[in-house]
Design a protein around this motif. Sequence first.
Motif, PDB file in Angstrom:
ATOM      1  N   GLY A 128     120.331  17.841 -37.713  1.00  0.00           N
ATOM      2  CA  GLY A 128     121.114  18.269 -36.548  1.00  0.00           C
ATOM      3  C   GLY A 128     121.747  19.628 -36.770  1.00  0.00           C
ATOM      4  O   GLY A 128     121.682  20.513 -35.912  1.00  0.00           O
ATOM      5  N   ILE A 129     122.345  19.820 -37.946  1.00  0.00           N
ATOM      6  CA  ILE A 129     122.987  21.104 -38.266  1.00  0.00           C
ATOM      7  C   ILE A 129     121.946  22.216 -38.300  1.00  0.00           C
ATOM      8  O   ILE A 129     122.160  23.305 -37.766  1.00  0.00           O
ATOM      9  N   LYS A 130     120.806  21.905 -38.913  1.00  0.00           N
ATOM     10  CA  LYS A 130     119.730  22.909 -39.019  1.00  0.00           C
ATOM     11  C   LYS A 130     119.300  23.371 -37.630  1.00  0.00           C
ATOM     12  O   LYS A 130     119.191  24.566 -37.356  1.00  0.00           O
ATOM     13  N   GLN A 131     119.083  22.398 -36.726  1.00  0.00           N
ATOM     14  CA  GLN A 131     118.627  22.733 -35.369  1.00  0.00           C
ATOM     15  C   GLN A 131     119.695  23.504 -34.610  1.00  0.00           C
ATOM     16  O   GLN A 131     119.404  24.426 -33.849  1.00  0.00           O
ATOM     17  N   MET A 132     120.942  23.120 -34.826  1.00  0.00           N
ATOM     18  CA  MET A 132     122.064  23.774 -34.173  1.00  0.00           C
ATOM     19  C   MET A 132     122.130  25.242 -34.596  1.00  0.00           C
ATOM     20  O   MET A 132     122.298  26.139 -33.775  1.00  0.00           O
ATOM     21  N   LEU A 133     122.022  25.479 -35.896  1.00  0.00           N
ATOM     22  CA  LEU A 133     122.096  26.847 -36.406  1.00  0.00           C
ATOM     23  C   LEU A 133     120.904  27.670 -35.928  1.00  0.00           C
ATOM     24  O   LEU A 133     121.042  28.868 -35.646  1.00  0.00           O
ATOM     25  N   ALA A 134     119.748  27.036 -35.805  1.00  0.00           N
ATOM     26  CA  ALA A 134     118.573  27.732 -35.276  1.00  0.00           C
ATOM     27  C   ALA A 134     118.822  28.150 -33.832  1.00  0.00           C
ATOM     28  O   ALA A 134     118.458  29.257 -33.414  1.00  0.00           O
ATOM     29  N   ALA A 135     119.464  27.270 -33.064  1.00  0.00           N
ATOM     30  CA  ALA A 135     119.769  27.580 -31.666  1.00  0.00           C
ATOM     31  C   ALA A 135     120.763  28.741 -31.585  1.00  0.00           C
ATOM     32  O   ALA A 135     120.633  29.629 -30.735  1.00  0.00           O
ATOM     33  N   VAL A 136     121.748  28.741 -32.460  1.00  0.00           N
ATOM     34  CA  VAL A 136     122.728  29.834 -32.477  1.00  0.00           C
ATOM     35  C   VAL A 136     122.026  31.159 -32.777  1.00  0.00           C
ATOM     36  O   VAL A 136     122.298  32.184 -32.148  1.00  0.00           O
ATOM     37  N   HIS A 137     121.092  31.092 -33.699  1.00  0.00           N
ATOM     38  CA  HIS A 137     120.321  32.288 -34.055  1.00  0.00           C
ATOM     39  C   HIS A 137     119.548  32.822 -32.837  1.00  0.00           C
ATOM     40  O   HIS A 137     119.524  34.028 -32.573  1.00  0.00           O
ATOM     41  N   THR A 138     118.941  31.894 -32.097  1.00  0.00           N
ATOM     42  CA  THR A 138     118.220  32.303 -30.882  1.00  0.00           C
ATOM     43  C   THR A 138     119.175  32.891 -29.852  1.00  0.00           C
ATOM     44  O   THR A 138     118.849  33.856 -29.151  1.00  0.00           O
ATOM     45  N   LEU A 139     120.373  32.306 -29.761  1.00  0.00           N
ATOM     46  CA  LEU A 139     121.357  32.799 -28.783  1.00  0.00           C
ATOM     47  C   LEU A 139     121.847  34.206 -29.133  1.00  0.00           C
ATOM     48  O   LEU A 139     122.232  34.967 -28.246  1.00  0.00           O
ATOM     49  N   GLU A 140     121.819  34.568 -30.418  1.00  0.00           N
ATOM     50  CA  GLU A 140     122.158  35.935 -30.814  1.00  0.00           C
ATOM     51  C   GLU A 140     121.192  36.903 -30.130  1.00  0.00           C
ATOM     52  O   GLU A 140     121.607  37.925 -29.577  1.00  0.00           O
ATOM     53  N   GLY A 141     119.911  36.560 -30.155  1.00  0.00           N
ATOM     54  CA  GLY A 141     118.892  37.370 -29.485  1.00  0.00           C
ATOM     55  C   GLY A 141     119.110  37.392 -27.976  1.00  0.00           C
ATOM     56  O   GLY A 141     118.964  38.423 -27.323  1.00  0.00           O
ATOM     57  N   ALA A 142     119.481  36.222 -27.429  1.00  0.00           N
ATOM     58  CA  ALA A 142     119.723  36.126 -25.991  1.00  0.00           C
ATOM     59  C   ALA A 142     120.885  37.021 -25.575  1.00  0.00           C
ATOM     60  O   ALA A 142     120.845  37.687 -24.536  1.00  0.00           O
ATOM     61  N   LEU A 143     121.926  37.063 -26.415  1.00  0.00           N
ATOM     62  CA  LEU A 143     123.098  37.899 -26.100  1.00  0.00           C
ATOM     63  C   LEU A 143     122.699  39.366 -26.050  1.00  0.00           C
ATOM     64  O   LEU A 143     123.085  40.097 -25.140  1.00  0.00           O
ATOM     65  N   LYS A 144     121.879  39.766 -27.010  1.00  0.00           N
ATOM     66  CA  LYS A 144     121.429  41.159 -27.054  1.00  0.00           C
ATOM     67  C   LYS A 144     120.675  41.515 -25.767  1.00  0.00           C
ATOM     68  O   LYS A 144     120.965  42.521 -25.124  1.00  0.00           O
ATOM     69  N   GLU A 145     119.743  40.610 -25.383  1.00  0.00           N
ATOM     70  CA  GLU A 145     118.948  40.844 -24.170  1.00  0.00           C
ATOM     71  C   GLU A 145     119.783  40.841 -22.904  1.00  0.00           C
ATOM     72  O   GLU A 145     119.641  41.688 -22.048  1.00  0.00           O
ATOM     73  N   CYS A 146     120.622  39.836 -22.768  1.00  0.00           N
ATOM     74  CA  CYS A 146     121.367  39.648 -21.513  1.00  0.00           C
ATOM     75  C   CYS A 146     122.479  40.682 -21.335  1.00  0.00           C
ATOM     76  O   CYS A 146     122.696  41.188 -20.240  1.00  0.00           O
ATOM     77  N   SER A 147     123.197  40.984 -22.420  1.00  0.00           N
ATOM     78  CA  SER A 147     124.362  41.861 -22.296  1.00  0.00           C
ATOM     79  C   SER A 147     123.955  43.327 -22.150  1.00  0.00           C
ATOM     80  O   SER A 147     124.676  44.108 -21.532  1.00  0.00           O
ATOM     81  N   LYS A 148     122.803  43.684 -22.746  1.00  0.00           N
ATOM     82  CA  LYS A 148     122.335  45.071 -22.747  1.00  0.00           C
ATOM     83  C   LYS A 148     123.465  46.001 -23.190  1.00  0.00           C
ATOM     84  O   LYS A 148     123.766  47.008 -22.543  1.00  0.00           O
ATOM     85  N   GLY A 149     124.120  45.648 -24.263  1.00  0.00           N
ATOM     86  CA  GLY A 149     125.173  46.482 -24.836  1.00  0.00           C
ATOM     87  C   GLY A 149     126.546  46.291 -24.224  1.00  0.00           C
ATOM     88  O   GLY A 149     127.537  46.843 -24.690  1.00  0.00           O
ATOM     89  N   LYS A 150     126.622  45.484 -23.134  1.00  0.00           N
ATOM     90  CA  LYS A 150     127.936  45.264 -22.506  1.00  0.00           C
ATOM     91  C   LYS A 150     128.638  44.089 -23.194  1.00  0.00           C
ATOM     92  O   LYS A 150     128.041  43.397 -23.998  1.00  0.00           O
ATOM     93  N   PRO A 151     129.915  43.852 -22.847  1.00  0.00           N
ATOM     94  CA  PRO A 151     130.689  42.868 -23.605  1.00  0.00           C
ATOM     95  C   PRO A 151     130.247  41.399 -23.478  1.00  0.00           C
ATOM     96  O   PRO A 151     130.502  40.617 -24.387  1.00  0.00           O
ATOM     97  N   PHE A 152     129.646  40.992 -22.356  1.00  0.00           N
ATOM     98  CA  PHE A 152     129.372  39.577 -22.140  1.00  0.00           C
ATOM     99  C   PHE A 152     127.915  39.340 -21.795  1.00  0.00           C
ATOM    100  O   PHE A 152     127.199  40.258 -21.418  1.00  0.00           O
ATOM    101  N   PHE A 153     127.460  38.062 -21.894  1.00  0.00           N
ATOM    102  CA  PHE A 153     126.122  37.685 -21.431  1.00  0.00           C
ATOM    103  C   PHE A 153     125.983  38.138 -19.972  1.00  0.00           C
ATOM    104  O   PHE A 153     124.918  38.555 -19.531  1.00  0.00           O
ATOM    105  N   GLY A 154     127.074  38.018 -19.225  1.00  0.00           N
ATOM    106  CA  GLY A 154     127.071  38.389 -17.818  1.00  0.00           C
ATOM    107  C   GLY A 154     127.224  39.880 -17.568  1.00  0.00           C
ATOM    108  O   GLY A 154     127.293  40.316 -16.426  1.00  0.00           O
ATOM    109  N   GLY A 155     127.291  40.668 -18.638  1.00  0.00           N
ATOM    110  CA  GLY A 155     127.444  42.117 -18.495  1.00  0.00           C
ATOM    111  C   GLY A 155     128.893  42.537 -18.677  1.00  0.00           C
ATOM    112  O   GLY A 155     129.515  42.222 -19.690  1.00  0.00           O
ATOM    113  N   ASP A 156     129.443  43.233 -17.673  1.00  0.00           N
ATOM    114  CA  ASP A 156     130.827  43.710 -17.777  1.00  0.00           C
ATOM    115  C   ASP A 156     131.836  42.576 -17.700  1.00  0.00           C
ATOM    116  O   ASP A 156     132.941  42.680 -18.225  1.00  0.00           O
ATOM    117  N   SER A 157     131.477  41.518 -16.996  1.00  0.00           N
ATOM    118  CA  SER A 157     132.434  40.407 -16.866  1.00  0.00           C
ATOM    119  C   SER A 157     131.769  39.085 -17.231  1.00  0.00           C
ATOM    120  O   SER A 157     130.544  38.991 -17.364  1.00  0.00           O
TER     121      SER A 157
END
Lengths: 220, 233
Positions: A128-157
């Motif tokens: 469970g921990i292994k899968q959880m950490l793998a998901a967090v790792h994927t979400l790091e990539g998602a944050l980079k894509e979604c935020s495009k350098g802005k503060p949040f997944f949603g951009g400016d807000s």
Amino acid sequence: MAGEDELKLLGTWASPWVSRVKLALHLKGLSYENVEQDLDNKSDLLLASNPVHKKVPVLIHNGKPICESVVILEYIDDAYGTVGPSFLPVDPYERAIARFWVDYIDQKLVIPWKVAFTADGEEEKTEGIKQMLAAVHTLEGALKECSKGKPFFGGDSVGYVDLALGGLLAFLQGTEELCGSKPFDIANTPLLLAWVERFTALDAAKVACQMSASWLSLPR
Amino acid sequence: MAGEGDIKLLGMVVSPFVVRVRMALHRKGVSYEYVEQDLFNKSELLLRSNPVNKKVPVLIHGGKPICESLVIVQYADEVWSGKGASIFPADPHERAVARFWAAYVDDKLFPAYIGIMKAATEEARAEKAKEALVVLANLEEAFAQCSKGKPFFAGDSVGYLDLAVGCNLFWLEAIRKMFGVTFFDVGKTPLLAAWAERFAGTEMAREVVPDADTAVVFAKKLQARFGSNTSAK
């Protein structure tokens, strides 16, 4: 229109899913009646409002119940489209991306994390921990894509994905204490670490999320 | 045939989630290129388009991939909002109710009926069949509330929740054929039983839904490939 709009939230102080909804209500600047529930002794109102799952959160808007945290988040955005900030973007493709990641969080992060905390066997917990950490790792990539350098997944807000993940933060931060693994660290998830600091500094987060050691005293 | 820009759907013939998307695209009157995938030998295109989950369906619109069937259905309704029929109702509370039940179907119905197919013992199979019937009893309630006496969950014509539930019907029929489980008992779930027949009779369903026998053949192939302790009829 004063007094015409009644919002009631059935929740518990410790539930991360309730936190998601509180975050959204606070960010929209909506007033609501918080009705704390005792899940060991479920109220008639809870059972009548959520007969299928009998769980919190339930948002009751002018007497009509809405259940399931992510359904409630979309509802708040829909019903209060002209009030406060919007959580979902306008563009259909960006909305699809946001919905994809919220579904990912619930399927790939939350489920293994629940296993890690409730499983009896060490092997199951470790998996469970292994899968959880793998998901967090994927979400790091998602944050980079979604935020495009802005503060949040949603951009400016704060957006839909920020709410879905942000509501879980108190629990995620408790992970290290309980199973010895840090979910966010500077080496593997620097963007998420910075996002966590930014998110927890928000006024809404301070009110809506119980970021406290008192969570750790709950029975598992 | 000119489509609405470049539209591709990566799918697999017996996937209920793919069928769900095909139904949605049919409702919107959108033409697309369907690309059948071999899930035991995943294509470069699939792996590139859905690197996170590596699953079907994937809708690729103007080169941009959209994944997860319910996400795709919502996308289709929004991006082609002026075309074909509306899939979602206009009222926010009705939308929330539809979303709630669609999530319920995916969380509870799909695992139950797949569990019937995969069960290693008769006991385990009976347990899963019981679970599926509880879900259908809840959906009977939901139908009564949502339809308000009209033919479909969404009212006069099919909508989001009809698609969410309806895409599973051919699998329920396949499992009935294989294991003798009766899902729609006119005595227990009369509204749902009538809806299921009505749904299967729609032009959309007749065009897009595969025959239950196709699912049976697929299930038997899986059993042969992965082995099973109990055999179907």
